[in-house]
Design a protein around this motif. Structure first.
Motif, PDB file in Angstrom:
ATOM      1  N   MET A   1     -11.590   0.720  14.177  1.00  0.00           N
ATOM      2  CA  MET A   1     -10.742   2.312  13.491  1.00  0.00           C
ATOM      3  C   MET A   1     -10.100   1.970  12.238  1.00  0.00           C
ATOM      4  N   GLY A   2     -10.542   2.721  11.362  1.00  0.00           N
ATOM      5  CA  GLY A   2     -10.050   2.683   9.894  1.00  0.00           C
ATOM      6  C   GLY A   2      -8.535   2.928  10.002  1.00  0.00           C
ATOM      7  N   ILE A   3      -8.027   3.135   8.542  1.00  0.00           N
ATOM      8  CA  ILE A   3      -6.791   3.355   8.122  1.00  0.00           C
ATOM      9  C   ILE A   3      -6.841   4.903   8.189  1.00  0.00           C
ATOM     10  N   SER A   4      -5.802   5.564   9.189  1.00  0.00           N
ATOM     11  CA  SER A   4      -5.685   7.064   9.192  1.00  0.00           C
ATOM     12  C   SER A   4      -4.613   7.531   7.933  1.00  0.00           C
ATOM     13  N   LEU A   5      -5.339   8.225   7.028  1.00  0.00           N
ATOM     14  CA  LEU A   5      -4.417   8.819   5.854  1.00  0.00           C
ATOM     15  C   LEU A   5      -3.980  10.091   6.114  1.00  0.00           C
ATOM     16  N   VAL A   6      -2.877  10.409   5.418  1.00  0.00           N
ATOM     17  CA  VAL A   6      -2.282  11.551   5.324  1.00  0.00           C
ATOM     18  C   VAL A   6      -2.691  12.447   3.926  1.00  0.00           C
ATOM     19  N   LYS A   7      -2.355  13.504   3.946  1.00  0.00           N
ATOM     20  CA  LYS A   7      -2.766  14.252   2.522  1.00  0.00           C
ATOM     21  C   LYS A   7      -2.331  13.708   1.509  1.00  0.00           C
ATOM     22  N   GLY A   8      -3.118  13.159   0.519  1.00  0.00           N
ATOM     23  CA  GLY A   8      -2.515  12.476  -0.738  1.00  0.00           C
ATOM     24  C   GLY A   8      -2.532  10.899  -0.556  1.00  0.00           C
ATOM     25  N   GLY A   9      -2.676  10.561   0.669  1.00  0.00           N
ATOM     26  CA  GLY A   9      -2.764   9.044   0.737  1.00  0.00           C
ATOM     27  C   GLY A   9      -3.867   8.474   0.296  1.00  0.00           C
ATOM     28  N   ASN A  10      -3.997   7.154  -0.109  1.00  0.00           N
ATOM     29  CA  ASN A  10      -5.086   6.609  -0.536  1.00  0.00           C
ATOM     30  C   ASN A  10      -5.286   5.074  -0.067  1.00  0.00           C
ATOM     31  N   LEU A  11      -6.498   4.604  -0.228  1.00  0.00           N
ATOM     32  CA  LEU A  11      -6.815   3.163   0.260  1.00  0.00           C
ATOM     33  C   LEU A  11      -7.651   2.583  -0.612  1.00  0.00           C
ATOM     34  N   SER A  12      -7.400   1.260  -0.829  1.00  0.00           N
ATOM     35  CA  SER A  12      -8.363   0.365  -1.891  1.00  0.00           C
ATOM     36  C   SER A  12      -9.443  -0.065  -0.792  1.00  0.00           C
ATOM     37  N   LEU A  13     -10.636   0.415  -0.917  1.00  0.00           N
ATOM     38  CA  LEU A  13     -11.764   0.344  -0.316  1.00  0.00           C
ATOM     39  C   LEU A  13     -12.278  -1.282  -0.386  1.00  0.00           C
ATOM     40  N   THR A  14     -12.216  -1.491  -1.874  1.00  0.00           N
ATOM     41  CA  THR A  14     -12.715  -2.886  -1.929  1.00  0.00           C
ATOM     42  C   THR A  14     -11.728  -4.094  -1.608  1.00  0.00           C
ATOM     43  N   LYS A  15     -10.546  -3.531  -1.531  1.00  0.00           N
ATOM     44  CA  LYS A  15      -9.646  -4.688  -0.875  1.00  0.00           C
ATOM     45  C   LYS A  15      -9.588  -4.772   0.661  1.00  0.00           C
ATOM     46  N   ALA A  16      -9.881  -3.663   1.298  1.00  0.00           N
ATOM     47  CA  ALA A  16      -9.941  -3.569   2.764  1.00  0.00           C
ATOM     48  C   ALA A  16     -11.461  -4.163   3.279  1.00  0.00           C
ATOM     49  N   ALA A  17     -12.518  -4.080   2.318  1.00  0.00           N
ATOM     50  CA  ALA A  17     -13.743  -4.667   2.782  1.00  0.00           C
ATOM     51  C   ALA A  17     -14.365  -5.378   1.606  1.00  0.00           C
ATOM     52  N   PRO A  18     -13.677  -6.850   1.283  1.00  0.00           N
ATOM     53  CA  PRO A  18     -14.238  -7.421  -0.041  1.00  0.00           C
ATOM     54  C   PRO A  18     -15.658  -7.553   0.120  1.00  0.00           C
ATOM     55  N   GLY A  19     -16.336  -7.511  -1.028  1.00  0.00           N
ATOM     56  CA  GLY A  19     -17.695  -7.220  -1.239  1.00  0.00           C
ATOM     57  C   GLY A  19     -18.527  -5.863  -1.015  1.00  0.00           C
TER      58      GLY A  19
END
Length: 191
Positions: free
Chosen positions: A1-19
């Motif tokens: 299960m991924g990170i659940s975001l709220v409106k305006g929230g963000n996530l660094s995808l390349t840090k969450a999944a290197p490569g």
């Protein structure tokens, strides 16, 4: 299960999944059962430059133009009913082949022929966007749109964007009562 975001929230995808090199962006929704009206939602993607407008009209990706010129953005098919479990429509983004001028990819859904049918996002439930690592099908991020959009006929769900060498995802949830044409105009698409 991924990170659940709220409106305006963000996530660094390349840090969450290197490569990370390729993502699948799934959009899903259900029709409200109270009206009984059938309708078709269409997912689209806009490949934008740093200016915030599309690189060119070739970067307006939808069911009639399914690939960007270099193939970095690809719409994987039109679901006309929204029925069934899981993602209703999916857009693949190959981050490793994204050209340098591609600064972000905006994901939206619009109600097909909303002007004629009178259908709005107020008749849509369980709308979401999620980002999946294509290499292992693991969900990295998810945003469940919970707002009542009683007059909106199109909605920007979220965006992938560059931040230096990283790719990030931002949950947006911005509705448009002017439909797909309103979104297209705001992002510089010539219709």
């Amino acid at each position: 299960m991924g990170i659940s975001l709220v409106k305006g929230g963000n996530l660094s995808l390349t840090k969450a999944a290197p490569g990370l090199t390729k993502v699948l962006v799934g959009l899903g929704w259900d029709a409200r059962t109270t009206t009984g009206d059938k309708f078709d939602l269409d997912a689209s993607a806009l490949g934008c430059a740093a200016s915030g407008t599309v690189v060119s009209n070739d970067y307006f990706i939808f069911f009639n133009q399914t690939r960007s010129p270099e193939g970095a953005i690809e719409h994987l098919g039109d679901n006309r009913t929204g029925e069934g479990a899981g993602d209703d429509e999916v857009v693949a983004v190959d981050l490793s082949s994204a050209p340098a001028q591609l600064d972000k990819v905006v994901f939206l859904a619009s109600i097909y022929d909303a002007e004629t049918t009178g259908i709005t996002f107020g008749q849509v439930r369980n709308a979401y966007i999620r980002v999946v690592n294509a290499a292992d099908n693991s969900e990295l991020a998810r945003y469940d749109l919970s707002e009542d959009a009683s007059i909106e006929t199109a909605m920007v769900f979220g965006e992938l964007y560059r931040n230096g060498a990283d790719w990030k995802f931002r949950a947006i949830g911005q509705g448009y009562s002017s439909g797909l044409a309103g979104i297209a105009k705001d992002y510089g698409v010539n219709l």
